[in-house]
Motif scaffolding. Sequence first.
Motif, mmCIF file in Angstrom:
data_model
loop_
_atom_site.group_PDB
_atom_site.id
_atom_site.type_symbol
_atom_site.label_atom_id
_atom_site.label_comp_id
_atom_site.label_asym_id
_atom_site.label_seq_id
_atom_site.Cartn_x
_atom_site.Cartn_y
_atom_site.Cartn_z
ATOM 1 N N ALA A 73 -26.844 1.814 -5.389
ATOM 2 C CA ALA A 73 -25.470 2.259 -5.114
ATOM 3 C C ALA A 73 -24.595 1.074 -4.711
ATOM 4 C CB ALA A 73 -25.466 3.321 -4.023
ATOM 5 N N ILE A 74 -25.121 0.178 -3.890
ATOM 6 C CA ILE A 74 -24.352 -1.003 -3.487
ATOM 7 C C ILE A 74 -24.106 -1.894 -4.690
ATOM 8 C CG2 ILE A 74 -24.440 -3.132 -2.124
ATOM 9 C CD1 ILE A 74 -25.944 -1.457 0.042
ATOM 10 N N ALA A 75 -25.120 -2.084 -5.523
ATOM 11 C CA ALA A 75 -24.978 -2.926 -6.718
ATOM 12 C C ALA A 75 -23.920 -2.338 -7.657
ATOM 13 C CB ALA A 75 -26.308 -3.067 -7.433
ATOM 14 N N ALA A 76 -23.936 -1.025 -7.830
ATOM 15 C CA ALA A 76 -22.955 -0.381 -8.715
ATOM 16 C C ALA A 76 -21.543 -0.503 -8.157
ATOM 17 C CB ALA A 76 -23.320 1.087 -8.912
ATOM 18 N N ALA A 77 -21.418 -0.488 -6.848
ATOM 19 C CA ALA A 77 -20.088 -0.547 -6.234
ATOM 20 C C ALA A 77 -19.472 -1.937 -6.304
ATOM 21 C CB ALA A 77 -20.168 -0.087 -4.780
ATOM 22 N N ILE A 78 -20.294 -2.984 -6.286
ATOM 23 C CA ILE A 78 -19.725 -4.333 -6.248
ATOM 24 C C ILE A 78 -19.869 -5.092 -7.557
ATOM 25 C CG2 ILE A 78 -19.994 -4.542 -3.759
ATOM 26 C CD1 ILE A 78 -22.461 -6.261 -4.249
ATOM 27 N N THR A 79 -20.613 -4.574 -8.515
ATOM 28 C CA THR A 79 -20.780 -5.246 -9.793
ATOM 29 C C THR A 79 -19.578 -4.941 -10.683
ATOM 30 O OG1 THR A 79 -23.170 -4.981 -9.616
ATOM 31 C CG2 THR A 79 -22.303 -5.526 -11.785
ATOM 32 N N LEU A 80 -19.075 -5.942 -11.348
ATOM 33 C CA LEU A 80 -17.936 -5.759 -12.246
ATOM 34 C C LEU A 80 -18.354 -4.890 -13.431
ATOM 35 C CD1 LEU A 80 -16.469 -9.364 -12.301
ATOM 36 C CD2 LEU A 80 -15.604 -7.380 -11.079
ATOM 37 N N PRO A 81 -17.449 -4.020 -13.894
ATOM 38 C CA PRO A 81 -17.785 -3.182 -15.052
ATOM 39 C C PRO A 81 -17.946 -4.039 -16.305
ATOM 40 C CG PRO A 81 -15.490 -2.889 -14.432
ATOM 41 C CD PRO A 81 -16.115 -3.771 -13.395
ATOM 42 N N THR A 82 -18.811 -3.589 -17.174
ATOM 43 C CA THR A 82 -19.040 -4.321 -18.419
ATOM 44 C C THR A 82 -18.004 -3.919 -19.450
ATOM 45 O OG1 THR A 82 -20.544 -2.612 -19.184
ATOM 46 C CG2 THR A 82 -21.523 -4.467 -18.005
ATOM 47 N N GLN A 83 -17.787 -4.765 -20.423
ATOM 48 C CA GLN A 83 -16.862 -4.467 -21.507
ATOM 49 C C GLN A 83 -17.463 -3.389 -22.404
ATOM 50 O OE1 GLN A 83 -13.940 -5.817 -20.386
ATOM 51 N NE2 GLN A 83 -13.533 -6.054 -22.532
ATOM 52 N N LEU A 84 -16.641 -2.446 -22.804
ATOM 53 C CA LEU A 84 -17.090 -1.404 -23.712
ATOM 54 C C LEU A 84 -16.996 -1.891 -25.154
ATOM 55 C CD1 LEU A 84 -15.345 1.779 -22.299
ATOM 56 C CD2 LEU A 84 -17.758 1.213 -22.183
ATOM 57 N N ASP A 85 -17.962 -1.518 -25.937
ATOM 58 C CA ASP A 85 -17.906 -1.788 -27.370
ATOM 59 C C ASP A 85 -17.167 -0.602 -27.985
ATOM 60 O OD1 ASP A 85 -18.201 -2.443 -29.986
ATOM 61 O OD2 ASP A 85 -20.401 -2.370 -30.011
ATOM 62 N N LEU A 86 -15.859 -0.743 -28.163
ATOM 63 C CA LEU A 86 -15.031 0.370 -28.614
ATOM 64 C C LEU A 86 -15.408 0.841 -30.010
ATOM 65 C CD1 LEU A 86 -11.556 -0.700 -27.217
ATOM 66 C CD2 LEU A 86 -13.192 0.918 -26.259
ATOM 67 N N GLU A 87 -15.812 -0.071 -30.865
ATOM 68 C CA GLU A 87 -16.206 0.328 -32.218
ATOM 69 C C GLU A 87 -17.449 1.209 -32.180
ATOM 70 O OE1 GLU A 87 -17.368 -1.656 -36.521
ATOM 71 O OE2 GLU A 87 -16.512 -2.910 -34.958
ATOM 72 N N ALA A 88 -18.435 0.819 -31.382
ATOM 73 C CA ALA A 88 -19.658 1.625 -31.260
ATOM 74 C C ALA A 88 -19.347 2.969 -30.610
ATOM 75 C CB ALA A 88 -20.706 0.872 -30.456
ATOM 76 N N LEU A 89 -18.465 2.953 -29.614
ATOM 77 C CA LEU A 89 -18.076 4.199 -28.954
ATOM 78 C C LEU A 89 -17.378 5.139 -29.931
ATOM 79 C CD1 LEU A 89 -17.837 5.821 -26.323
ATOM 80 C CD2 LEU A 89 -15.667 4.637 -25.912
ATOM 81 N N GLY A 90 -16.451 4.606 -30.736
ATOM 82 C CA GLY A 90 -15.765 5.425 -31.740
ATOM 83 C C GLY A 90 -16.724 5.986 -32.773
#
Length: 184
Positions: free
Chosen positions: A39-56
């Motif tokens: 939980a601490i790691a998730a709160a302070i770790t920067l979000p990763t970039q989304l692969d928008l093409e893969a998501l689409g």
Amino acid sequence: MPDSDAVILPVPLERPLYEALFQLSAMMGRSAEELASEAIAAAITLPTQLDLEALGTAMLADLQVLQGTLEPVHITEEDVAAMKRFLLPTDAAQLMLGAELISRLTDQAPDATPTKEASARLTAVATVCTLLNNALSEDEVRRWWTQPRYKLQGKAPTAFLGGGGRRRTSRSGWWRTWLRPMWR
């Protein structure tokens, strides 16, 4: 057992939070220490970039799977009436009066981008439709716009709003000019 780079951090917790942490960790099949660390790691770790093409691509694939399972839904008159409460007045007026009559009242083609004047006319039409809809049915409201009115010197309201009426030089308050005789 912590990693060799791990540091132990004593943190005081209030009893309800402590109990909630242990209950949640038991439900997830982890230790309370692992859960707190994650939980601490998730709160302070920067979000990763989304692969928008893969998501689409994934979304399209999911939609194609769903298309085969969806069935048409029968919408009743009660459903339509309930949905109209959530429409903007201008949208409700457009649904009630139809594209042709709205086009005549706003003096603009249905597929054209609305001008400021057409938007102002549509707002005035929506206001009158809201008032009329409290006393008349939708068919009667549609007829109201096209039938001659004694208070309008025998002309229909469409003649004042549509292209058939006389143009006024002053644009401010034009809607009051044609509304005033109707309500006297």
